[in-house]
Design a protein around this motif. Sequence first.
Motif, PDB file in Angstrom:
ATOM      1  N   ARG A   1      28.105 -46.874  42.151  1.00 51.66           N
ATOM      2  CA  ARG A   1      27.183 -46.287  43.177  1.00 51.66           C
ATOM      3  C   ARG A   1      26.834 -45.038  43.123  1.00 51.66           C
ATOM      4  NH1 ARG A   1      30.470 -48.007  48.615  1.00 51.66           N
ATOM      5  NH2 ARG A   1      28.652 -47.272  49.508  1.00 51.66           N
ATOM      6  N   VAL A   2      27.286 -44.296  42.170  1.00 54.86           N
ATOM      7  CA  VAL A   2      27.091 -42.747  42.141  1.00 54.86           C
ATOM      8  C   VAL A   2      26.708 -42.530  40.578  1.00 54.86           C
ATOM      9  CG1 VAL A   2      27.862 -40.444  42.118  1.00 54.86           C
ATOM     10  CG2 VAL A   2      28.658 -42.088  43.921  1.00 54.86           C
ATOM     11  N   ALA A   3      25.695 -41.608  40.458  1.00 53.58           N
ATOM     12  CA  ALA A   3      25.279 -41.195  39.134  1.00 53.58           C
ATOM     13  C   ALA A   3      24.856 -39.793  39.193  1.00 53.58           C
ATOM     14  CB  ALA A   3      24.332 -41.997  38.476  1.00 53.58           C
ATOM     15  N   VAL A   4      25.046 -39.095  37.950  1.00 58.48           N
ATOM     16  CA  VAL A   4      24.681 -37.769  37.909  1.00 58.48           C
ATOM     17  C   VAL A   4      23.713 -37.474  36.838  1.00 58.48           C
ATOM     18  CG1 VAL A   4      24.957 -35.284  37.561  1.00 58.48           C
ATOM     19  CG2 VAL A   4      26.895 -36.787  38.936  1.00 58.48           C
ATOM     20  N   LEU A   5      22.471 -36.748  37.327  1.00 55.78           N
ATOM     21  CA  LEU A   5      21.321 -36.856  36.386  1.00 55.78           C
ATOM     22  C   LEU A   5      21.135 -35.346  36.181  1.00 55.78           C
ATOM     23  CD1 LEU A   5      17.719 -38.482  36.689  1.00 55.78           C
ATOM     24  CD2 LEU A   5      17.981 -36.060  36.562  1.00 55.78           C
ATOM     25  N   ALA A   6      21.077 -34.776  34.860  1.00 58.39           N
ATOM     26  CA  ALA A   6      20.995 -33.477  34.451  1.00 58.39           C
ATOM     27  C   ALA A   6      19.493 -33.272  33.819  1.00 58.39           C
ATOM     28  CB  ALA A   6      22.057 -32.800  33.566  1.00 58.39           C
ATOM     29  N   CYS A   7      18.820 -32.373  34.570  1.00 61.29           N
ATOM     30  CA  CYS A   7      17.369 -32.292  33.761  1.00 61.29           C
ATOM     31  C   CYS A   7      17.143 -30.913  33.459  1.00 61.29           C
ATOM     32  CB  CYS A   7      16.558 -32.595  35.039  1.00 61.29           C
ATOM     33  SG  CYS A   7      14.753 -32.215  34.702  1.00 61.29           S
ATOM     34  N   ASP A   8      16.594 -30.651  32.304  1.00 59.25           N
ATOM     35  CA  ASP A   8      16.089 -29.275  31.513  1.00 59.25           C
ATOM     36  C   ASP A   8      14.862 -29.122  31.068  1.00 59.25           C
ATOM     37  OD1 ASP A   8      17.880 -26.895  30.590  1.00 59.25           O
ATOM     38  OD2 ASP A   8      16.140 -27.403  29.135  1.00 59.25           O
TER      39      ASP A   8
ATOM     40  N   VAL B   1      14.805 -42.781  39.296  1.00 62.22           N
ATOM     41  CA  VAL B   1      14.777 -41.537  39.847  1.00 62.22           C
ATOM     42  C   VAL B   1      14.181 -40.674  38.385  1.00 62.22           C
ATOM     43  CG1 VAL B   1      15.937 -39.309  40.317  1.00 62.22           C
ATOM     44  CG2 VAL B   1      16.364 -41.416  41.471  1.00 62.22           C
ATOM     45  N   ALA B   2      14.979 -40.997  37.452  1.00 56.54           N
ATOM     46  CA  ALA B   2      14.468 -40.362  36.146  1.00 56.54           C
ATOM     47  C   ALA B   2      13.003 -40.754  35.635  1.00 56.54           C
ATOM     48  CB  ALA B   2      15.444 -40.706  34.933  1.00 56.54           C
ATOM     49  N   ALA B   3      12.709 -42.014  35.717  1.00 57.38           N
ATOM     50  CA  ALA B   3      11.253 -42.581  35.275  1.00 57.38           C
ATOM     51  C   ALA B   3      10.408 -41.713  36.363  1.00 57.38           C
ATOM     52  CB  ALA B   3      11.038 -43.897  35.555  1.00 57.38           C
TER      53      ALA B   3
ATOM     54  N   GLY C   1       7.544 -30.620  30.598  1.00 59.44           N
ATOM     55  CA  GLY C   1       8.226 -31.871  30.529  1.00 59.44           C
ATOM     56  C   GLY C   1       9.650 -31.507  30.948  1.00 59.44           C
ATOM     57  N   ALA C   2      10.178 -32.669  30.719  1.00 53.32           N
ATOM     58  CA  ALA C   2      11.696 -32.619  30.861  1.00 53.32           C
ATOM     59  C   ALA C   2      12.692 -33.381  29.982  1.00 53.32           C
ATOM     60  CB  ALA C   2      11.979 -32.992  32.596  1.00 53.32           C
ATOM     61  N   SER C   3      13.789 -32.734  29.671  1.00 49.58           N
ATOM     62  CA  SER C   3      14.879 -33.712  29.136  1.00 49.58           C
ATOM     63  C   SER C   3      15.984 -34.143  30.146  1.00 49.58           C
ATOM     64  CB  SER C   3      15.390 -33.088  27.997  1.00 49.58           C
ATOM     65  OG  SER C   3      14.405 -32.799  26.732  1.00 49.58           O
ATOM     66  N   ILE C   4      16.386 -35.211  29.974  1.00 48.98           N
ATOM     67  CA  ILE C   4      17.364 -35.920  31.168  1.00 48.98           C
ATOM     68  C   ILE C   4      18.450 -36.383  30.450  1.00 48.98           C
ATOM     69  CG2 ILE C   4      17.426 -37.508  32.953  1.00 48.98           C
ATOM     70  CD1 ILE C   4      14.607 -37.334  33.617  1.00 48.98           C
ATOM     71  N   GLY C   5      19.514 -36.030  31.343  1.00 47.20           N
ATOM     72  CA  GLY C   5      20.984 -36.660  30.739  1.00 47.20           C
ATOM     73  C   GLY C   5      21.679 -37.234  31.819  1.00 47.20           C
ATOM     74  N   ILE C   6      22.138 -38.460  31.884  1.00 44.58           N
ATOM     75  CA  ILE C   6      22.867 -39.316  32.910  1.00 44.58           C
ATOM     76  C   ILE C   6      24.033 -39.663  32.510  1.00 44.58           C
ATOM     77  CG2 ILE C   6      22.412 -41.514  34.088  1.00 44.58           C
ATOM     78  CD1 ILE C   6      19.441 -41.338  33.576  1.00 44.58           C
ATOM     79  N   ALA C   7      24.856 -39.511  33.752  1.00 46.70           N
ATOM     80  CA  ALA C   7      26.277 -39.716  33.768  1.00 46.70           C
ATOM     81  C   ALA C   7      26.611 -40.745  34.691  1.00 46.70           C
ATOM     82  CB  ALA C   7      27.134 -38.847  33.692  1.00 46.70           C
ATOM     83  N   LEU C   8      26.980 -41.962  34.562  1.00 43.69           N
ATOM     84  CA  LEU C   8      27.380 -43.022  35.713  1.00 43.69           C
ATOM     85  C   LEU C   8      28.691 -42.879  35.849  1.00 43.69           C
ATOM     86  CD1 LEU C   8      25.670 -46.070  33.899  1.00 43.69           C
ATOM     87  CD2 LEU C   8      24.689 -44.556  35.580  1.00 43.69           C
ATOM     88  N   ALA C   9      29.038 -42.947  37.113  1.00 39.01           N
ATOM     89  CA  ALA C   9      30.403 -43.229  37.616  1.00 39.01           C
ATOM     90  C   ALA C   9      31.114 -44.134  37.343  1.00 39.01           C
ATOM     91  CB  ALA C   9      30.410 -42.897  39.440  1.00 39.01           C
TER      92      ALA C   9
ATOM     93  N   GLY D   1      14.701 -34.691  20.816  1.00 36.59           N
ATOM     94  CA  GLY D   1      13.324 -34.613  21.058  1.00 36.59           C
ATOM     95  C   GLY D   1      13.126 -34.382  22.409  1.00 36.59           C
ATOM     96  N   ARG D   2      11.930 -33.854  22.848  1.00 42.08           N
ATOM     97  CA  ARG D   2      11.569 -33.419  24.223  1.00 42.08           C
ATOM     98  C   ARG D   2      11.211 -34.818  24.881  1.00 42.08           C
ATOM     99  NH1 ARG D   2       8.457 -27.424  23.945  1.00 42.08           N
ATOM    100  NH2 ARG D   2      10.172 -26.406  22.971  1.00 42.08           N
ATOM    101  N   GLY D   3      11.331 -34.678  26.355  1.00 40.69           N
ATOM    102  CA  GLY D   3      10.988 -35.781  27.027  1.00 40.69           C
ATOM    103  C   GLY D   3      11.616 -37.027  26.996  1.00 40.69           C
ATOM    104  N   ARG D   4      12.712 -36.956  26.776  1.00 36.55           N
ATOM    105  CA  ARG D   4      13.683 -38.225  26.409  1.00 36.55           C
ATOM    106  C   ARG D   4      14.707 -38.268  27.714  1.00 36.55           C
ATOM    107  NH1 ARG D   4      13.876 -40.719  21.684  1.00 36.55           N
ATOM    108  NH2 ARG D   4      16.053 -41.578  22.122  1.00 36.55           N
ATOM    109  N   THR D   5      15.349 -39.303  27.844  1.00 38.41           N
ATOM    110  CA  THR D   5      16.327 -39.667  28.675  1.00 38.41           C
ATOM    111  C   THR D   5      17.597 -40.242  27.888  1.00 38.41           C
ATOM    112  OG1 THR D   5      15.056 -39.827  30.713  1.00 38.41           O
ATOM    113  CG2 THR D   5      17.280 -40.890  30.853  1.00 38.41           C
ATOM    114  N   GLU D   6      18.803 -39.629  28.088  1.00 38.60           N
ATOM    115  CA  GLU D   6      19.943 -40.184  27.301  1.00 38.60           C
ATOM    116  C   GLU D   6      21.145 -40.245  28.602  1.00 38.60           C
ATOM    117  OE1 GLU D   6      20.348 -40.928  24.199  1.00 38.60           O
ATOM    118  OE2 GLU D   6      18.523 -40.207  23.526  1.00 38.60           O
TER     119      GLU D   6
END
Length: 756
Positions: free
Chosen positions: A365-372, A433-435, A455-463, A490-495
Amino acid sequence: MVRRTPVIHAVAHGALDASFLGVSDTVSTVTSAIGCIAIIALLAVLVLMARQRREVHRANAALALSRELRHRYDALQAVTREGALVSSLSGRVLDISERAAAILGVDAASSVGQQIGDLPVVLVNELGLSMNPAAVLGHRGGLGHTGFTVDSELVGVALPGGAQAQARMVQVASQLVPAGDGDAAAVLTTLVDVTGRREVEAALSRSETQFRVAMENAPIGMALVDLDWRIVEANAALAELLGTSVGALRGYPMADLSTPDTRPSERLEVDRLLGGSQHRFSLEKRYQRADGHLVWVVLDTALVRTPNGSPDHFVVQVRDSTESRLQAEMLTHRAMHDPLTGLANRTLLQEVLQSVLEQPGIVDRVAVLACDLDGFKEINDRYGHAAGDEVLVHVASVLRVATARRGTVARLGGDEFVVVVQDVDGPKAVFEVAAAIHAGLEEPVRVARRRLSVGASIGIALADPDAIEGGAPAMLAAADAALYRAKAAGRGRTEVYDQSMNRASGAELHQELAAALEAGELVVYYQPIVDLGDQRVVGYEALIRWQHPYRGLLLPNAFLSMVQEAGLAVALGQFVARRVVEAVAAMKDQTRWVSVNVSADQLGDGEFATTLLAEISRHRVMAGRIVVELTETSLVASGTRIRHELTQLSAAGVPVLLDDFGTGVSPLSYLRDLPVAGVKLDMSFTSGIPDDPTAGKIARALGSLARELAMVTIAEGIEHAEQAEFLHRNGWRYGQGWLFGSAQPVSSVLGTKTQA
């Protein structure tokens, strides 16, 4: 001779006998009458004697009663507050009590028999005009018949030798009494000294007037409230605060001023006052004005008791705290939010995330999204920080829209953003949200007349259970590890974070940092330090940067925490020392100096001092042009080896400055025990100038202390001319900050390359 015959003799003898018998009866009768008269006379004498004895007894009893009454009268006059003066209708003093004589200032014994007008008494009225004593103390026209009393009159008795302004105030009343002067009526005048009572009444009246004036003119709301918690009296300030009139407040229930949710707590405090468990209370609460608007107030209430201790009434003060409340909320908001974008800062983000993770059933129910941001450094370098700030504000808006109230958006610093997503379906929501973030950043940002792409690179961590157990730091670290993978790929990716990234974010990241040090990716930037008197550049502070091949130019807070973990602290210190000495030797202006930041982790084994002094000797640089800066917090656990190394540097001519002065632990002991040549004022104090009076006072005091110890004074974090002027005016000689320029590469300092 005639011879009497027997017959004649017999007749004669019979006649004599008869005559004798008659006389005898007469004597007996007289004797009896005399005896009766004597008895009657004796009885009369006895009656008269008895009557006389009764009269004497009655007279004695009357005399005794008279003496007793006089004794009681004298005793009564000795204790009563009233004095009595008895005078004839002609004004002659018949009697005067000791109390009356004391009030009038005369002798009682010598006054009896004198005319009232002849007594040495000076009477004045309330206006200070003289009065006739006989007209005041004697027979007056209003005394029409006995028992009738003239209305009492207040007069002043000016005692001999005293000033009329200090006259004794006396209440005088007269009445006719029957048979007071023999058979004639007399005048009884009573005198009561009311000087003390009048003074008390005047004092009470003065106090009441002062209290009323003070209450009416008080700048804060005041009210007198009865035991039923209703307003008895209020002042204009309270009426103005509540948007009503004083008259409308009289009789109004105090409780009805409060919002319904705060009334129970207020009633509890009032009951505690009445119960004696407290003497006063203070509450901050909201009151509803007559126009319906709510205001914040501080309610101070005290209970006034009667002399016997029973509750009498309340004294209430109501102070408008709306502005201070708003200021406090603004300060709290500033402390918890990024000033540029208005987003939550790191502190608030960690609090929110930790509170969310402590809730039950939050898995999935919770996730953290880091954006650079990608390409942000190029925008900053080419178009300046103002353009970069506009880009950051635009990105913040994109993140808000993308999150769509499904979580908290924060800016951690620079171009780093984090979103804590809360949704019933956390994984689905965080990818949406990332999309949305990627889609929102496809449109170029308009800055002035330019269209800038970012642009933005995004990292996601799920609870998951493991991440939840580690709390907010573990979730943030996981999202950052995923972001690092996205930037590297690479740029503009989500992991999305997985366990393999944990290994990479540990040993592999340390290896990468060590490789960066060997490959020359770590570079030294130089921020100018100026003389605040003429703003002439006198030196620089050396600041480390990482020119990352994928993530761009990284500031120290992005990688310095890993330096100690990777065991690279000493190597990094030696690297900076070499680069700084080379730059100083190559500078055209041989008077400028450069300061190097050194932590306790880099000291103690002598390698840093040995390397620095060797480089100074090799490049033939004056030792005073290299300055070592120490942070206070790094010295908390400092030992004798660290102190020895600092002493070695100082003895060789390398000045030692105490960085972040005013923060940390025991700064005075450092100034005393360490070979410190100067101090740098921490930017947290500089940033508060001039709005924060406390920051200004601390800066002034610390500067005075440093000057008293003949130390160099440098203030960092100066962003406005006001701050520079204030600090220079208060004894800080040097300064650095955005006002004088940001950190620049060595080429700009040496003048070998023009900055874009």
